[in-house]
Design an enzyme around this catalytic site. Structure first.
Site, PDB file in Angstrom:
ATOM      1  N   SER A 102       0.844  -1.189   0.000  1.00 35.33           N
ATOM      2  CA  SER A 102       0.000   0.000   0.000  1.00 35.33           C
ATOM      3  C   SER A 102       0.878   1.237   0.000  1.00 35.33           C
ATOM      4  CB  SER A 102      -0.906   0.019   1.230  1.00 35.33           C
ATOM      5  OG  SER A 102      -1.545   1.281   1.362  1.00 35.33           O
ATOM      6  N   TYR A 128      -2.049   0.464   9.956  1.00 32.25           N
ATOM      7  CA  TYR A 128      -2.046  -0.241   8.672  1.00 32.25           C
ATOM      8  C   TYR A 128      -0.756   0.043   7.906  1.00 32.25           C
ATOM      9  CZ  TYR A 128      -3.691  -1.538   3.969  1.00 32.25           C
ATOM     10  OH  TYR A 128      -3.814  -2.101   2.728  1.00 32.25           O
TER      11      TYR A 128
END
Length: 372
Positions: free
Chosen positions: A184, A197
């Protein structure tokens, strides 16, 4: 875009360089552009087998469907064998596709998956592993995020994937195969409110870079996919994010809730949901990147599917820190002022009251971009 850049370079070279130097620069630029634009030769599918994690929905499910249609033997792991995604895969895919229940936080599930993979690849070998499964359940400042959330993200996004990858390495070394991991941009850039995250994804990407160096003598190639924001099932599920916000509010210590204010958290939540509305509905760029990483003769180490990622990374790597921070705040989440810092609130000083601006209106701002 490449042709336009070459034309601009040609114009500059003709005016700034002598003809031999201009020709050399243009030839080098043209070669680089063609090598980047040309599609890399691909290997035949033949009888290759691939294990994909997180196939209940999103990228994992769509990748499983495409690879099955191409003729791969697909081993697809899901959290729930009776989930809608698992039922869809059973219905629309060939008998070659095998479903397996696996929770990456449970060592027993990982051990069972390793045995399952060995048993179902005895004749073909294992060509590829796609680490797709990911987890995030909070969008909040680090101080507001429970430490348990950081541990949960690391358990799924890092430790679980690490254990599975290590367990499959003997098979992948034997086949001189591929490891493809979905990362990501939040692991590369300090996205507001995505620290848990992003930290887990950053750790995973660094691990994959290490694998890439260490497995080079074995012929195993490692790629990382860094997608933009796409409309997966977790993005569409607004009710789930509402529940998580309520759980966060209910679990916060009273001191923190008073310092930041409930409206501060509502503001973050509103901007996050607004950013999700801009997610891309077509998941095929990510699926195509995973497919290329599995089959290209010379796969890239990084793939960046999605709109605007080139601009984001340019700003992150080349512009001053203040501009980088302002960009992420403007196009993702722009915090309002915590309650304790607002003028007239208990704990604020007269100097703060004079100097501090109340901050943006708690309503969602324009055009934020979410990180996947």
């Amino acid at each position: 875009a490449a042709l336009a850049l070459l034309a601009a370079l040609d114009w500059l070279c003709q005016r700034l360089l002598p003809p031999p130097a201009a020709l050399a620069v243009l030839a080098a630029a043209g070669w680089i552009a063609l090598s980047r634009l040309a599609r890399s030769p691909r290997l035949p599918v033949a009888t290759r087998a691939v294990l994909i994690t997180g196939c209940d929905s999103g990228f994992g499910k769509e990748t499983a469907k495409k690879l099955d249609a191409m003729g791969f033997t697909v081993l697809a792991t899901v959290l729930d064998l009776d989930s809608p995604g698992a039922l869809e895969l059973r219905t629309c895919c060939s008998p070659r596709l095998r479903l397996l229940q696996m929770d990456l936080t449970k060592p027993a599930d990982i051990s069972r998956a390793l045995e399952f993979t060995k048993a179902h690849t005895t004749s073909t070998g294992l060509w590829g592993l796609v680490n797709n499964a990911g987890y995030n359940d909070v969008v909040a400042d680090v101080e507001l995020s429970p430490v348990a959330t950081f541990r949960s993200c690391m358990e799924v996004n890092f430790f679980g994937a690490l254990e599975l990858t290590k367990g499959l390495l003997p098979l992948l070394r034997r086949s001189r195969g591929r490891i493809v991991t979905v990362g990501s941009p939040a692991g590369d850039m300090p996205y507001p409110c995505l620290a848990a995250y992003g930290a887990s994804k950053a750790a995973m990407v660094l691990l994959m870079d290490t694998f890439s160096c260490e497995l080079l003598p074995w012929g195993v190639k490692v790629s990382v996919i860094q997608p933009g924001c796409f409309k997966t099932e977790s993005v569409r599920n607004v009710g789930q994010w509402e529940q998580r916000k309520e759980l966060l509010l209910a679990s916060l210590p009273q001191e923190l809730l008073q310092a930041y204010g409930e409206d501060y958290i509502e503001h973050l939540h509103g901007q996050f949901l607004h950013s999700l509305r801009l997610a891309l509905p077509d998941l095929s760029p990510v699926v195509d990147a995973i497919t290329d990483a599995l089959l290209a003769v010379q796969p890239r180490r990084r793939y960046y599917p999605g709109h605007g990622l080139g601009l984001m990374y340019f700003i992150h790597y080349y512009l001053p820190e203040g501009l980088r921070r302002r960009f992420l705040q403007t196009f993702f989440i722009n915090h309002c002022l915590p309650r304790a810092l607002r003028p007239g609130q208990p704990g604020s000083t007269p100097a703060q009251d004079a100097a501090q601006d109340p901050g943006p209106d708690p309503d969602p701002g324009p055009s934020p971009v979410a990180a996947q």
